[in-house]
Design a protein around this motif. Structure first.
Motif, mmCIF file in Angstrom:
data_model
loop_
_atom_site.group_PDB
_atom_site.id
_atom_site.type_symbol
_atom_site.label_atom_id
_atom_site.label_comp_id
_atom_site.label_asym_id
_atom_site.label_seq_id
_atom_site.Cartn_x
_atom_site.Cartn_y
_atom_site.Cartn_z
ATOM 1 N N ASP A 1 -58.216 18.476 -19.232
ATOM 2 C CA ASP A 1 -58.940 16.872 -19.290
ATOM 3 C C ASP A 1 -59.964 16.689 -18.844
ATOM 4 O OD1 ASP A 1 -57.284 15.617 -21.061
ATOM 5 O OD2 ASP A 1 -55.672 15.193 -19.484
ATOM 6 N N ILE A 2 -61.161 16.350 -19.182
ATOM 7 C CA ILE A 2 -62.422 16.198 -18.499
ATOM 8 C C ILE A 2 -62.768 14.782 -18.396
ATOM 9 C CG2 ILE A 2 -64.834 16.688 -18.207
ATOM 10 C CD1 ILE A 2 -63.956 19.288 -19.910
ATOM 11 N N THR A 3 -63.148 14.141 -17.144
ATOM 12 C CA THR A 3 -63.342 12.663 -17.041
ATOM 13 C C THR A 3 -64.499 12.577 -16.305
ATOM 14 O OG1 THR A 3 -60.963 12.399 -17.264
ATOM 15 C CG2 THR A 3 -62.268 10.470 -16.289
ATOM 16 N N ASP A 4 -65.467 11.569 -16.768
ATOM 17 C CA ASP A 4 -66.597 11.425 -16.047
ATOM 18 C C ASP A 4 -66.461 10.220 -15.252
ATOM 19 O OD1 ASP A 4 -69.275 10.664 -14.976
ATOM 20 O OD2 ASP A 4 -69.988 10.109 -17.171
ATOM 21 N N ARG A 5 -66.126 10.169 -14.019
ATOM 22 C CA ARG A 5 -65.798 9.368 -13.074
ATOM 23 C C ARG A 5 -66.103 9.390 -11.644
ATOM 24 N NH1 ARG A 5 -59.459 7.395 -12.120
ATOM 25 N NH2 ARG A 5 -60.012 5.666 -10.482
#
Length: 343
Positions: A221-225
């Motif tokens: 999973d890759i999350t921009d946050r």
């Protein structure tokens, strides 16, 4: 009343852009000595050099070489060259805290080299935060000092969640090319791995698109946050291993590594910079190549006894590192270095 030298510190903390390293350095220094820009509103980086050059005896500069990449960077760069030269001629002392071998931004190659040459020569002292960096400053060996990167104020997390961790591997921090994520993803696929990886952090948009496409179909999973310290602590609790797969390029010291110690989990990074120092002090693991990395991760995840043994060893190293490397100890060393500078 505080006696001794009057210090100027750059860049000072701002409410707009929080940096825990800068906050801790600046505020702990101000408790020990007189800091002329403490409590003052900052202006431009080079403008502050000029503003305080007549009241400061010592300038402590973090990332001054990156002025080139700020607004009106080339103008600020040459203005800072002139200001610091006059400051030095009037008897001022300059301490350059050098964090990286080169800027993470790759524009202006010749100006980048000129800038680093200038700071290496004009500085009375150079502080580096890894033994690895000492090899870079061979010509400036007599005025280069290695100090361990001080710990952040939050203590290690001593309790586990009752539930099983959600993530096998957590990669956190700025999602940017120098973090080596694309290389990690390509090699993860190449080595047919299946352990679950959670990548989270504020992202460079074009780079995010690249790595998201490359990670398609993988157990990731890759999350921009943006992650607050509170959120980060929760992610740490839910992870078995913290991985920081920096590209072997510009990094002398990693603040993310020091932050990750508070997880009290197994932290792994490449054999570069202060990762080597913390490995030698028993506080983290390092890898030489991706084959070595994936063998280590899979061995830890597939053998609970081995994982528990390594975790117990590393926790002792982490707690010892916390005891020895407080911000107060670090600032005492910085002040001692100031006293060693010859006029």
């Amino acid at each position: 009343m505080k006696k001794g030298y009057k210090y100027f510190f750059s860049p000072q903390p701002t409410s707009e852009k929080k940096n825990e390293y800068i906050d801790n350095f600046f505020n702990t220094l101000a408790k020990k000595v007189t800091v002329v820009n403490h409590g003052k509103r900052p202006s431009s980086r080079s403008g502050d050099f000029f503003r305080y050059m007549f009241t400061a005896d010592v300038m402590i500069l973090n990332w001054p070489e990156d002025i080139l990449h700020l607004r009106f960077g080339i103008f600020q760069l040459f203005t800072s060259f002139i200001t610091l030269t006059f400051f030095k001629l009037k008897g001022g002392k300059i301490i350059w805290v050098c964090h990286n071998k080169d800027s993470h931004k790759k524009q202006f190659r010749l100006l980048r080299k000129l800038t680093r040459f200038f700071y290496a020569k004009i500085s009375n002292a150079i502080i580096v935060l890894s033994n690895d960096a000492l090899n870079y400053f061979v010509k400036e060996k007599r005025k280069t000092f290695f100090l361990n990167h001080p710990v952040y104020l939050n203590p290690p997390l001593l309790k586990e969640d009752n539930d099983h961790p959600l993530y096998d591997v957590l990669i956190w921090g700025r999602i940017s090319p120098y973090k080596g994520l694309n290389e990690f993803i390509e090699n993860y696929r190449k080595h047919n791995n299946f352990f679950y990886v959670n990548i989270i952090g504020h992202a460079n948009k074009s780079y995010l698109k690249t790595i998201t496409q490359n990670a398609s179909g993988l157990h990731m999973d890759i999350t921009d946050r943006f992650i607050s310290n509170y959120d980060l602590a929760n992610y740490f609790k839910k992870s078995k291993i913290i991985l920081l797969p920096y590209a072997d390029s510009d990094t002398f010291s990693s603040g993310a590594l020091i932050h990750s110690l508070s997880s009290n989990k197994i932290v792994i990074g490449p054999a570069i910079g202060n990762f080597i120092d913390l490995y030698n002090q028993g506080a983290c693991l390092v890898y030489e190549n991706f084959t070595n990395l994936f063998f280590t991760i899979n061995s830890l995840l597939n053998n609970s006894s081995y994982y528990d043994t390594e975790l117990a060893k590393l926790r002792k190293g982490i707690l010892n590192y916390y005891k020895l490397n407080s911000w107060e100890n670090f600032i005492n060393e910085v002040v001692n270095i100031t006293g060693k500078i010859k006029d």
